[in-house]
Design a protein around this motif. Structure first.
Motif, PDB file in Angstrom:
ATOM      1  N   SER A 262       0.956 -13.668   6.927  1.00  9.60           N
ATOM      2  CA  SER A 262       0.853 -12.672   5.813  1.00  9.60           C
ATOM      3  C   SER A 262       1.804 -11.805   6.191  1.00  9.60           C
ATOM      4  N   ALA A 263       2.479 -11.791   7.520  1.00 10.74           N
ATOM      5  CA  ALA A 263       3.669 -10.789   7.850  1.00 10.74           C
ATOM      6  C   ALA A 263       4.918 -11.126   7.373  1.00 10.74           C
ATOM      7  N   ILE A 264       5.234 -12.417   6.978  1.00 11.64           N
ATOM      8  CA  ILE A 264       6.590 -13.227   6.484  1.00 11.64           C
ATOM      9  C   ILE A 264       6.937 -12.309   5.485  1.00 11.64           C
ATOM     10  N   LYS A 265       8.159 -11.891   5.371  1.00 18.14           N
ATOM     11  CA  LYS A 265       8.853 -11.268   4.278  1.00 18.14           C
ATOM     12  C   LYS A 265       9.692 -12.099   3.509  1.00 18.14           C
ATOM     13  N   ALA A 266      10.513 -13.063   4.328  1.00 15.69           N
ATOM     14  CA  ALA A 266      11.479 -13.761   3.919  1.00 15.69           C
ATOM     15  C   ALA A 266      11.619 -14.986   4.675  1.00 15.69           C
ATOM     16  N   PHE A 267      11.764 -16.370   4.121  1.00 13.36           N
ATOM     17  CA  PHE A 267      12.371 -17.341   4.578  1.00 13.36           C
ATOM     18  C   PHE A 267      13.345 -18.016   4.085  1.00 13.36           C
ATOM     19  N   TYR A 268      14.317 -18.637   5.045  1.00 16.54           N
ATOM     20  CA  TYR A 268      15.649 -19.101   4.188  1.00 16.54           C
ATOM     21  C   TYR A 268      16.139 -20.216   5.259  1.00 16.54           C
ATOM     22  N   ASP A 269      16.399 -21.336   4.532  1.00 18.62           N
ATOM     23  CA  ASP A 269      17.045 -22.503   5.124  1.00 18.62           C
ATOM     24  C   ASP A 269      18.603 -22.634   4.589  1.00 18.62           C
ATOM     25  N   PRO A 270      19.761 -21.983   5.134  1.00 12.21           N
ATOM     26  CA  PRO A 270      20.877 -22.297   4.594  1.00 12.21           C
ATOM     27  C   PRO A 270      21.501 -23.476   4.511  1.00 12.21           C
ATOM     28  N   SER A 271      20.752 -24.554   5.084  1.00 12.09           N
ATOM     29  CA  SER A 271      21.548 -25.751   5.214  1.00 12.09           C
ATOM     30  C   SER A 271      21.410 -26.607   3.760  1.00 12.09           C
ATOM     31  N   VAL A 272      20.169 -25.990   3.171  1.00 11.73           N
ATOM     32  CA  VAL A 272      20.095 -26.448   1.789  1.00 11.73           C
ATOM     33  C   VAL A 272      19.887 -25.445   0.626  1.00 11.73           C
TER      34      VAL A 272
ATOM     35  N   LEU B  38      11.285 -15.180  -0.702  1.00 12.88           N
ATOM     36  CA  LEU B  38      11.247 -13.646  -0.489  1.00 12.88           C
ATOM     37  C   LEU B  38       9.726 -13.393  -0.836  1.00 12.88           C
ATOM     38  N   PHE B  39       9.093 -12.465   0.055  1.00  9.44           N
ATOM     39  CA  PHE B  39       7.981 -12.048  -0.361  1.00  9.44           C
ATOM     40  C   PHE B  39       7.536 -10.591  -0.532  1.00  9.44           C
ATOM     41  N   GLY B  40       6.749 -10.097  -1.066  1.00  9.58           N
ATOM     42  CA  GLY B  40       6.394  -8.669  -1.061  1.00  9.58           C
ATOM     43  C   GLY B  40       5.201  -8.344  -1.484  1.00  9.58           C
ATOM     44  N   ALA B  41       4.895  -7.015  -1.408  1.00 10.65           N
ATOM     45  CA  ALA B  41       3.593  -6.628  -2.271  1.00 10.65           C
ATOM     46  C   ALA B  41       3.911  -6.369  -3.650  1.00 10.65           C
ATOM     47  N   PRO B  42       2.874  -7.089  -4.523  1.00 19.64           N
ATOM     48  CA  PRO B  42       3.062  -6.592  -5.851  1.00 19.64           C
ATOM     49  C   PRO B  42       3.126  -5.238  -6.156  1.00 19.64           C
ATOM     50  N   GLY B  43       3.641  -5.012  -7.239  1.00 17.47           N
ATOM     51  CA  GLY B  43       3.728  -3.566  -7.799  1.00 17.47           C
ATOM     52  C   GLY B  43       5.095  -3.104  -8.273  1.00 17.47           C
ATOM     53  N   PRO B  44       5.359  -2.075  -8.823  1.00 22.53           N
ATOM     54  CA  PRO B  44       6.558  -1.443  -9.435  1.00 22.53           C
ATOM     55  C   PRO B  44       7.433  -1.200  -8.329  1.00 22.53           C
ATOM     56  N   ALA B  45       7.222  -0.822  -7.140  1.00 21.78           N
ATOM     57  CA  ALA B  45       8.172  -0.563  -6.147  1.00 21.78           C
ATOM     58  C   ALA B  45       8.900  -1.567  -5.979  1.00 21.78           C
ATOM     59  N   ASN B  46       8.399  -2.808  -5.930  1.00 22.64           N
ATOM     60  CA  ASN B  46       8.996  -4.198  -5.732  1.00 22.64           C
ATOM     61  C   ASN B  46       9.900  -4.945  -6.776  1.00 22.64           C
ATOM     62  N   ASP B  47       9.661  -4.348  -8.016  1.00 18.56           N
ATOM     63  CA  ASP B  47      10.183  -4.989  -9.343  1.00 18.56           C
ATOM     64  C   ASP B  47      11.918  -4.886  -8.973  1.00 18.56           C
ATOM     65  N   GLN B  48      12.404  -6.087  -8.580  1.00 17.70           N
ATOM     66  CA  GLN B  48      13.815  -6.365  -8.798  1.00 17.70           C
ATOM     67  C   GLN B  48      14.155  -7.478  -9.455  1.00 17.70           C
ATOM     68  N   ASN B  49      15.571  -7.598  -9.782  1.00 22.16           N
ATOM     69  CA  ASN B  49      16.183  -8.542 -10.499  1.00 22.16           C
ATOM     70  C   ASN B  49      16.126  -9.832  -9.526  1.00 22.16           C
ATOM     71  N   PRO B  50      15.710 -10.959  -9.963  1.00 26.73           N
ATOM     72  CA  PRO B  50      15.892 -12.102  -9.296  1.00 26.73           C
ATOM     73  C   PRO B  50      17.342 -12.358  -8.772  1.00 26.73           C
TER      74      PRO B  50
END
Length: 178
Positions: free
Chosen positions: A99-109, A114-126
């Motif tokens: 539940s604490a994970i905010k991002a996971f990335y495998d650059p080889s592929v 990216l994870f975050g709490a739902p709501g207007p503060a987290n609305d960003q362009n993908p």
């Protein structure tokens, strides 16, 4: 319009965190195949996170770890993972709830979440969120693979990117009825 009482946004985040858990289980069982390596950003203030006071002082809110060459004793349970890493030649054991994970990335592929709490503060362009992911890879150094590498983008709803010449970004909002 009726509100989303089922909470598809949370269900989708939980399902995507299941992907992270499954990958970590595979790595724990068989190691990292090929050129795969993993960046995992997490909230150091989240309940259940266990890091040394030294690391907590250095990363009071968020840190990113790299699982590539130098990590040991990776253990996965239904709600967390534990791993030993070396920071400035000092071995440390980290306990990170899924539940604490905010991002996971495998650059080889070029696959990332990216994870975050739902709501207007987290609305960003993908596309803005996906733009943060290559920056994580760029900060990787050959001799510091187990060191914290970078801080992933700010809190955001889950985003999946897929590899390929026409990489596609799927924003969690695509699953939510407007």
């Amino acid at each position: 319009m009726a509100g989303d009482r089922i909470r598809y946004d949370l269900l989708t985040q939980n399902a995507l965190k299941g992907v992270v858990r499954t990958v970590l289980e595979q790595v724990a069982n068989t190691g990292l195949p090929g050129e795969h390596h993993l960046y995992i950003a997490f909230d150091t203030t989240a309940p259940g996170v266990t890091i040394s006071p030294r690391l907590k002082e250095q990363y009071p809110e968020e840190m990113t770890i790299v699982l590539q060459y130098q990590f040991w004793d990776l253990e996965i349970s239904s709600d967390r993972f534990e791993v030993k890493l070396s920071f400035s030649d000092i071995p440390e054991r980290l306990v990170v709830p899924v539940s604490a994970i905010k991002a996971f990335y495998d650059p080889s592929v070029q696959f990332g979440l990216l994870f975050g709490a739902p709501g207007p503060a987290n609305d960003q362009n993908p596309e803005e969120i996906a733009a943060h992911m290559p920056a994580i890879e760029a900060q990787n150094s050959d001799d510091a693979a187990a060191e914290p590498a970078a801080r992933a983008g700010s809190g955001a709803k889950a985003v999946a990117t897929t590899a390929g010449p026409a990489a596609k970004v799927v924003h969690i909002e695509a699953f939510r009825k407007k």
